[in-house]
Design an enzyme around this catalytic site. Sequence first.
Site, short mmCIF file in Angstrom:
data_model
loop_
_atom_site.label_atom_id
_atom_site.label_comp_id
_atom_site.label_asym_id
_atom_site.label_seq_id
_atom_site.Cartn_x
_atom_site.Cartn_y
_atom_site.Cartn_z
N ARG A 1 -11.80 65.49 -44.60
CA ARG A 1 -12.73 64.75 -45.04
C ARG A 1 -14.00 64.65 -44.35
O ARG A 1 -14.09 64.78 -43.18
CB ARG A 1 -12.56 63.18 -45.54
CG ARG A 1 -11.34 63.03 -46.50
CD ARG A 1 -10.75 61.57 -46.59
NE ARG A 1 -9.48 61.44 -46.78
CZ ARG A 1 -8.28 61.38 -46.00
NH1 ARG A 1 -8.58 61.28 -44.84
NH2 ARG A 1 -7.23 61.12 -46.47
N ARG A 19 -13.28 69.64 -47.06
CA ARG A 19 -13.87 69.12 -48.37
C ARG A 19 -15.29 68.67 -48.39
O ARG A 19 -15.55 67.69 -47.58
CB ARG A 19 -13.08 67.67 -48.86
CG ARG A 19 -13.33 67.39 -50.02
CD ARG A 19 -12.95 66.27 -50.77
NE ARG A 19 -13.21 65.11 -50.07
CZ ARG A 19 -12.45 63.77 -50.16
NH1 ARG A 19 -11.51 63.68 -51.45
NH2 ARG A 19 -12.44 62.64 -49.52
N GLY A 58 -5.68 66.69 -55.99
CA GLY A 58 -5.86 65.32 -55.22
C GLY A 58 -5.28 64.23 -56.25
O GLY A 58 -5.97 63.73 -57.25
N THR A 59 -4.16 64.18 -55.88
CA THR A 59 -3.26 63.05 -56.78
C THR A 59 -3.67 61.50 -56.77
O THR A 59 -3.43 61.02 -57.65
CB THR A 59 -1.77 63.39 -56.61
OG1 THR A 59 -1.53 63.34 -55.17
CG2 THR A 59 -1.34 64.61 -57.15
N ASN A 60 -4.58 61.22 -55.99
CA ASN A 60 -4.85 59.76 -55.93
C ASN A 60 -5.89 59.86 -57.18
O ASN A 60 -5.53 58.78 -57.89
CB ASN A 60 -5.72 59.56 -54.56
CG ASN A 60 -4.92 59.77 -53.36
OD1 ASN A 60 -3.48 59.44 -53.37
ND2 ASN A 60 -5.54 59.62 -52.42
N ASP A 61 -6.91 60.47 -57.23
CA ASP A 61 -7.80 60.56 -58.11
C ASP A 61 -7.26 60.89 -59.53
O ASP A 61 -7.55 60.41 -60.67
CB ASP A 61 -9.31 61.17 -57.89
CG ASP A 61 -10.25 60.51 -57.15
OD1 ASP A 61 -9.88 59.14 -56.64
OD2 ASP A 61 -11.33 60.81 -57.02
N CYS A 77 -3.35 67.26 -51.60
CA CYS A 77 -3.64 66.36 -50.49
C CYS A 77 -3.87 64.88 -50.86
O CYS A 77 -4.47 64.40 -49.91
CB CYS A 77 -5.07 66.99 -49.80
SG CYS A 77 -6.24 67.16 -51.25
N GLU A 129 -8.48 67.41 -59.59
CA GLU A 129 -8.26 65.75 -59.28
C GLU A 129 -8.48 65.05 -60.76
O GLU A 129 -8.78 63.82 -60.80
CB GLU A 129 -8.83 65.23 -58.37
CG GLU A 129 -10.41 65.54 -58.06
CD GLU A 129 -10.84 65.12 -56.64
OE1 GLU A 129 -10.56 64.24 -56.04
OE2 GLU A 129 -11.97 65.77 -56.25
N HIS A 146 -1.08 45.37 -52.47
CA HIS A 146 -2.18 46.06 -51.53
C HIS A 146 -2.03 46.05 -49.97
O HIS A 146 -2.26 47.18 -49.41
CB HIS A 146 -3.67 45.09 -51.84
CG HIS A 146 -4.73 46.01 -51.38
ND1 HIS A 146 -5.40 45.32 -50.08
CD2 HIS A 146 -5.32 46.87 -51.88
CE1 HIS A 146 -6.26 46.08 -49.94
NE2 HIS A 146 -6.43 46.83 -50.79
#
Lengths: 582, 582
Positions: free
Chosen positions: A255, A311, A469-472, A534, A448, A134
């Site tokens: 954002r 966004r 939105g590749t994180n979500d 993004c 996403e 982390h």
Amino acid sequence: EFTVEEGKLWLLQTRVGKRTSLAEWVIAYDMVQEGLIDEATAVRDRLTAGKLDELFKPIIQAELKDAKEPVAKGLNASPGAAVGKAVFTADDAHEWAEKGEKVILVRRETNPDDYHGMVASQGILTSAGGTNSHAAVVARGEGIPAVCGAESIRIDRKAKKLSVKGTEVKEGDWLTIDGTDGTVYAEELETEPSVLEAAILGESEARRSKLWKAYERFMKVADKQRRLRVRANADTPEQSRNARERGAQGIGLCRTEHMFLGEERAAAVRQMILADNEADEQKAYDVLEPLQKQDFLGIFEAMDGLPVTVRLLDPPLHEFLPDHTELSVEVALAEARVVKLKKKELEEKKELLAKVDELREANPMLGLRGVRLGIFKPGLYAMQVRAIADAAAELKQKGKDPRPEIMIPLVVTAEELQQMREELEPVVERILRDAGVDLHVEFGTMIELPRAAVCAGEIAEHADFFSFGTNDLSQTAFGFSRDDIGGFLGLYEERKLLPANPFATIDEPGVGRLMDIAVNEGRAANGNLHLGICGEHGGDPESVVFCDRIGLDYVSCSPFRVPVARLASAQAVMGEATTSSR
Amino acid sequence: EFTVEEGKLWLLQTRVGKRTSLAEWVIAYDMVQEGLIDEATAVRDRLTAGKLDELFKPIIQAELKDAKEPVAKGLNASPGAAVGKAVFTADDAHEWAEKGEKVILVRRETNPDDYHGMVASQGILTSAGGTNSHAAVVARGEGIPAVCGAESIRIDRKAKKLSVKGTEVKEGDWLTIDGTDGTVYAEELETEPSVLEAAILGESEARRSKLWKAYERFMKVADKQRRLRVRANADTPEQSRNARERGAQGIGLCRTEHMFLGEERAAAVRQMILADNEADEQKAYDVLEPLQKQDFLGIFEAMDGLPVTVRLLDPPLHEFLPDHTELSVEVALAEARVVKLKKKELEEKKELLAKVDELREANPMLGLRGVRLGIFKPGLYAMQVRAIADAAAELKQKGKDPRPEIMIPLVVTAEELQQMREELEPVVERILRDAGVDLHVEFGTMIELPRAAVCAGEIAEHADFFSFGTNDLSQTAFGFSRDDIGGFLGLYEERKLLPANPFATIDEPGVGRLMDIAVNEGRAANGNLHLGICGEHGGDPESVVFCDRIGLDYVSCSPFRVPVARLASAQAVMGEATTSSR
């Protein structure tokens, strides 16, 4: 290894010489100057995109680096040198930083609750965890130097001190860490800004350095070669300028969360959330709109002539209210008269608690956020869109060239985007018409969620652009909440249960396949659709190569990784690339 | 509408006569008896699969139904009649039920926090919300009669009473609701079990009824026609017998959560969670294993000769610990000496709170659960698998025919399944060998995450079977937490932002497509793979037709929807089907 036998020199074994990123660039430059290799070869084969960001980080002064002995060595988790006073909890880091102190946060490991303290620190030092722990992931994402897994360090959290090889470092004592090679020094060492950073800021000595010459020459080649455009994720004018200096060709993700924070806005935001009728809600929007217009003016000016994808508000509303448990404890203690509150104050707290309780969600990541907010609170997105259009119109009237693009987050059905667009597009058009300016504002969506990816064809009919939105998308495809998997991601990597950390590099067989479906079917349905990414993967060299292969138009990443993405996308086109990120 | 003109009868307009489910079956039976239609036509065109479950529900005695006037009418949200005393909070419902009272829970709307009270009630009555409101969906899922959106009812929650048309019903007063037609009566009406239910229980009068004859005849036709097998989701011997009586051909989902609950087991489960070394953990498993073996003995005996798919523990561990907020308040009050606790008790509570805090997750649905638990707590799944294998071996030795299948939940990479299988399969084999019995135990996985669906080819190499967990697959594909979207799902349906409620009927373009990919690529990689579905969609007629089309081997649904699924899967094969669920 070599041997000489019968007059002949035999090379028995060779290995690639390990070079620092600095050496890579300088050696390649010299070889080109000497005519040993050509520029294309240098850019394609001799430069490691994933290590380029190191060259932008402060370093320990060369003579000190040579003279001093580190007290410990850990993993080079996030590049750069950092100096500060040791603190042992995230809360302390946060508090000390607020008082203007520079701190190094020292922990065994970090977890999501430590975030506020991590981002307030100059550097992070952990005694456990690897380069995908982390601490390491957050540090790299935020551009904070970090040394992780320095196992020889013993941390006594209660006593607020660490000990290593007979040396003791107490709270407030100086520490210097070098995240580029993983060394730790129990003293205050002088650092200097990186040569490239100084050169970008216009310092003449730095501009004469060989590194800067190499950087300028090779990046020019890279920019000529690459097909992908490179944008940055930036939320403020400051970050936007920073991104532009590093070669960003626009903002891929602006954002707007921070536009709902700050003392001046807190009361209005609370009113917006607590309002039980539209008139009260509108009063809150009337306070927020002019403030947010100012925010957009600054960003659009900084990015004049380049696209800025804004966004609309994404996070769940309870993020703007107090924590449920803390508030419950406060109310319970006040009701028991342990804490004395006026009757009215207690009533207000109880009312607030009722609202927090109502908005509390079992899984906020999958709850009332993104476009769902826009549908649930009809005035909210309209207010944001007015602020955007007003700011753009004003700049346009002044002869500037603002290029806003409006992005709706978390869309999962075509109807969501269609209806939002039907509501919001006329708002923009009216403002632009009234201002008498001619400006085309695009509307698009994040892709996403897995359903959005496989239904991209339908959604594309209502979109000018998609941004992955590749994180979500990674969180939902894997069913991994990034906030929660820290506890077992290490075990997963150790046991090779995952091909790679899917939050660092795009998981091609799963998430990548969903993206590929969305690209093909989105384009088939709408030939004018433009496509970008993004998520944080936009700054990861391997992921950039993948994005090039599936035919995206641009990648967007944090400002300080823009040069990384520029080089990686050139290498993607040039073939045979040395792109490994670490 | 008709007219007679120049001596001719003209039918100007016709409309389909609305028939009750009972009438449908009886009329079809009569028409077949009279030779007007054949059996296949009756089964294919004249029977509504989605309404068949109504026929298994208790009804209000016919003469009372005729004589009594309802005080209100709402939506027929979940079929069946229910009688009980009015209660106005979920907690009251739970408490009264514990004391042996039959209650009807009356609420404006329900939310996930009310679940414990809902399942303790005979019936549910709401004054707001539609047939897809939280109350309606839970009621149908649990087979509890419900009337929703009875808007003429005014509920005074604080005073614990309702008023409607001058009638007042206070807490403890009798209510009768009829979820089949949406009527509400402010008195205690006699109900009688359904004819089909009575006939299944062997009552001779019921067995002579025309409905039972129609049911027997047509279901025999359906069973002959259908390709899909029908299993049930059942967790106890009681539910298993129930399922078998309704024609279930096995258990497709035996959840094991309840085997970790109950007074006798709570201490061991807490020890398992709090243990900080493997020896302490093992002591807890030693307590749980024989108890769980008894659980499996009961289930396998009830399903003798039929497959039973056992899902290893799935939910996050903190579900077995106290609520974080409540415990925080308790500790705060005890520390402030508002609540007097002995020092040792307080210390214990604080220790427990620390653990609850450590295990608390931002998004538990996407956290440490499913196979991740199995990897994180290595002894856990091994204990469950031993209990399963021991129970099966014992029955086999007695000449019975147990057919357990072991299912690993929440798999997202092939390696997870591979490694779990490598650990667990030898455990089973050793037990069976030691017992000297010959038994093949299959290992498979749920496909309930989007990545698992698109990577099914890899996963299938290590699986004997797949079972689609369409509840979680829909949650992650849409990014909809079922616990949280109640607040806006109504708005979504109203504004037609969703094609249909994705938790009632499989969303074909999104979730269905992911399933289709998994079926094709799973089968291509492993020709012996067998495939089923165990999400709640397995009992929804439209979804059953879809499952037939993509080639699943079986559907699994709650026991009381087994006849629905049997009929729907026949209609799927026979074409032109009247399958609409309501």
